[in-house]
Design an enzyme around this catalytic site. Structure first.
Site, mmCIF file in Angstrom:
data_model
loop_
_atom_site.group_PDB
_atom_site.id
_atom_site.type_symbol
_atom_site.label_atom_id
_atom_site.label_comp_id
_atom_site.label_asym_id
_atom_site.label_seq_id
_atom_site.Cartn_x
_atom_site.Cartn_y
_atom_site.Cartn_z
ATOM 1 N N ASP A 92 -6.120 11.093 3.308
ATOM 2 C CA ASP A 92 -5.292 11.706 4.212
ATOM 3 C C ASP A 92 -5.960 13.002 4.303
ATOM 4 O OD1 ASP A 92 -4.092 13.009 2.287
ATOM 5 O OD2 ASP A 92 -2.097 11.967 2.565
ATOM 6 N N SER A 93 -5.208 13.850 5.407
ATOM 7 C CA SER A 93 -5.669 15.230 5.636
ATOM 8 C C SER A 93 -5.037 16.357 4.877
ATOM 9 C CB SER A 93 -5.579 15.435 7.116
ATOM 10 O OG SER A 93 -4.365 15.611 7.489
ATOM 11 N N GLY A 94 -3.882 15.855 4.366
ATOM 12 C CA GLY A 94 -3.091 16.791 3.657
ATOM 13 C C GLY A 94 -1.897 17.209 4.508
ATOM 14 N N GLY A 95 -2.114 17.261 6.014
ATOM 15 C CA GLY A 95 -1.133 17.806 6.899
ATOM 16 C C GLY A 95 0.302 17.342 6.574
ATOM 17 N N PHE A 96 0.399 15.865 6.189
ATOM 18 C CA PHE A 96 1.784 15.373 6.394
ATOM 19 C C PHE A 96 2.458 16.017 5.170
ATOM 20 C CE2 PHE A 96 4.674 12.141 5.064
ATOM 21 C CZ PHE A 96 5.579 11.959 6.185
ATOM 22 N N ASP A 146 -3.918 16.805 11.236
ATOM 23 C CA ASP A 146 -3.078 16.389 12.557
ATOM 24 C C ASP A 146 -1.697 17.121 12.222
ATOM 25 O OD1 ASP A 146 -1.881 14.696 11.118
ATOM 26 O OD2 ASP A 146 -1.848 13.328 12.843
ATOM 27 N N GLN A 189 -1.233 10.797 18.317
ATOM 28 C CA GLN A 189 0.055 11.159 18.353
ATOM 29 C C GLN A 189 0.814 10.944 19.663
ATOM 30 O OE1 GLN A 189 2.039 11.976 15.803
ATOM 31 N NE2 GLN A 189 0.334 12.343 14.209
ATOM 32 N N GLY A 216 2.627 9.523 13.263
ATOM 33 C CA GLY A 216 3.772 9.896 13.882
ATOM 34 C C GLY A 216 4.816 8.563 14.046
ATOM 35 N N ASP A 266 -1.114 1.631 5.096
ATOM 36 C CA ASP A 266 -0.838 2.122 3.637
ATOM 37 C C ASP A 266 0.516 2.535 3.692
ATOM 38 O OD1 ASP A 266 -1.055 4.862 5.446
ATOM 39 O OD2 ASP A 266 -0.224 5.323 3.246
ATOM 40 N N CYS A 304 3.738 -16.694 -6.941
ATOM 41 C CA CYS A 304 2.921 -15.525 -7.173
ATOM 42 C C CYS A 304 2.261 -15.900 -8.426
ATOM 43 C CB CYS A 304 4.057 -14.308 -7.375
ATOM 44 S SG CYS A 304 2.930 -12.899 -7.309
ATOM 45 N N CYS A 306 0.797 -13.381 -10.260
ATOM 46 C CA CYS A 306 0.451 -11.988 -10.793
ATOM 47 C C CYS A 306 1.085 -12.135 -12.331
ATOM 48 C CB CYS A 306 1.266 -10.922 -10.083
ATOM 49 S SG CYS A 306 3.107 -10.506 -10.611
ATOM 50 N N CYS A 309 4.822 -12.617 -12.958
ATOM 51 C CA CYS A 309 5.410 -13.849 -12.641
ATOM 52 C C CYS A 309 4.783 -14.871 -13.297
ATOM 53 C CB CYS A 309 5.046 -14.283 -11.016
ATOM 54 S SG CYS A 309 5.900 -13.051 -9.970
ATOM 55 N N HIS A 335 3.255 -6.803 -9.648
ATOM 56 C CA HIS A 335 3.820 -7.666 -8.748
ATOM 57 C C HIS A 335 3.793 -7.468 -7.260
ATOM 58 C CE1 HIS A 335 6.069 -11.190 -6.695
ATOM 59 N NE2 HIS A 335 7.064 -9.986 -6.448
HETATM 60 ZN ZN LIG Z 1 4.388 -11.861 -9.046
#
Ligand SMILES: [Zn+2]
Length: 420
Positions: A92-96, A146, A189, A216, A266, A304, A306, A309, A335
């Site tokens: 990311d740009s760091g702005g947030f 931004d 935006q 946004g 994300d 699942c 993983c 599980c 998980h």
């Molecule tokens: Zn799992």
């Protein structure tokens, strides 16, 4: 190849199945990107992250520029080598996070000056500096600096904020050094206003980017509003470029946004929630700390694959959290990331098969079912209802036993990445 590639492999309604190609490999879309804030996905090795099926990670410019610094990451071989992740990385740009974490910010046309939340040191972030830092990190997908327009915003506030972001987008593009397999995304935006979103899409398309993010959102507006904004923003966006919805979200957010044509996501939710004992499963959410799981021999989610599980019971995971053992957060993070990747795999397959709506509706129906019925404790320790009958002490409200076994799931996704 210049920039990054994007191939649209199939569409089903507005849902899209695609492939992004970068210098560090390709990403099947729709894709979910785990967040690796400080050059680590908390509680996970990169091998474990890859084993969940993740093909790209997100790194945070704000955190890395402050510690260990972009210069240090570059000296140690760039972010891929530094954190031992040889697949694509988006930063990311760091702005947030400048807006949400730092002290004493001063915004100007030039950029933003702020004090580090770590040691109070002073920093200046401009579009040019953000791009330069992301180059030093060796990020495959660089984001324009931004201003994430706060919610709610009046039309006038949203317009002036969006226009600043568009000027910064142009400066970001000018500062970006084109290299094969590396790309720059612009960020749409305009808050909840259709005409502003349309103007932002047009301005970014004129500049020309490798991909387009929708910013946004996930800032407290709620799912319904978010979907409405996607409904009027997405159709105007270029079909032949990837679309990334920043900071989203819960499983139901992902399904609804894929339905509306989003390719990339994300969110800190699977990792952060995992560390606090919340698991996302096919039937909604589970709070593993709740007493009902103490004697439960069943896995978190029987479908699942993983390690949490496949190898451990709910009872064991409950014990780990009660005993503050670090394996608990590790297994629940694993998980949750595995579940998110399974969900994206199912959605991708459904689009490829032309069955998106059938599959998506079935997934949504199961999410709404809620967790399995609790089992009976063979050791027989029923809850103690007597406690509830005790009169409350003067001035203190009665403390009731939790009747709702699961935690309230936040009803809005959140882009807040403060402790990630
Ligand atoms: Zn799992």
């Amino acid at each position: 190849m210049t920039g990054i590639g994007f191939e649209l492999l199939a569409t089903d309604g507005r849902a899209r199945r695609g492939r992004v190609t970068t210098a560090h490999g390709s990403i099947e879309t729709p894709a979910f990107m785990p967040v690796g804030t400080a050059a680590t996905v908390k509680a996970m090795t990169t091998d474990a992250v890859a084993a969940t099926g993740a093909e790209i990670l997100l790194g945070n410019t704000y955190h890395l520029m402050l510690r260990p610094t972009a210069e240090r990451v570059a000296q140690l071989g760039g972010l891929h080598r530094f954190m031992n992740w040889n697949k694509p990385i988006l930063t990311d740009s760091g702005g947030f996070q400048v807006m949400s974490l730092s002290d004493l910010r001063t915004m100007s046309e030039e950029g933003v000056t702020f004090k580090s939340h770590l040691d109070g040191s002073r920093h200046h972030l401009t579009p040019e500096r953000s791009i330069q830092i992301q180059h030093m990190l060796d990020s495959n997908i660089t984001m324009c600096l931004d201003e994430c327009t706060p919610f709610p915003a009046t039309p006038a506030q949203a317009e002036s904020s969006m226009k600043l972001s568009m000027r910064w987008a142009k400066r970001s593009k000018d500062a970006f050094v084109e290299r094969p397999g590396y790309g720059l995304f612009g960020i749409v935006q305009g808050s909840v206003y259709p005409e502003l979103r349309a103007e932002s899409v047009a301005a970014l398309s004129d500049i020309g980017f490798d991909g387009y993010a929708i910013g946004g959102l996930a800032v407290g507006e709620g799912q319904e509003t978010m979907f409405t904004v996607l409904d009027f923003t997405e159709p105007a966006m270029l079909k032949q470029r990837p679309r990334y919805l920043m900071g989203v979200g819960r499983p139901s957010d992902l399904i609804g946004a894929v339905r509306r044509g989003v390719d990339m996501f994300d969110c800190v939710m699977p990792t952060r929630s995992g560390r606090t004992g919340q698991a996302f499963v096919r039937r909604g959410t589970i709070n593993i700390r709740n007493a009902r799981h103490a004697h439960d021999e069943r896995p978190l989610d029987a479908e699942c694959g993983c390690p949490a599980c496949q190898k451990y019971s709910r009872g064991y995971l409950h014990h780990l959290f009660k005993a503050n053992e670090m394996l608990g957060p590790m297994l629940l993070t694993w998980h949750n990331l595995h579940y998110y990747q399974d969900l994206m795999r199912e959605l991708r397959q459904a689009i490829a098969d032309g069955r998106f709506e059938t599959v998506a509706s079935a997934l949504e129906a199961r999410l709404a079912e809620g967790d399995l019925e609790a089992t009976t404790d063979p050791l027989g320790k029923p809850p103690k209802p007597q406690k509830q009958n005790r009169p409350p002490k003067a001035g203190k409200p009665a403390k009731s036993e939790p009747t709702n076994p699961e935690p309230a799931t936040p009803n809005t996704a959140t882009q807040d990445t403060t402790d990630e």
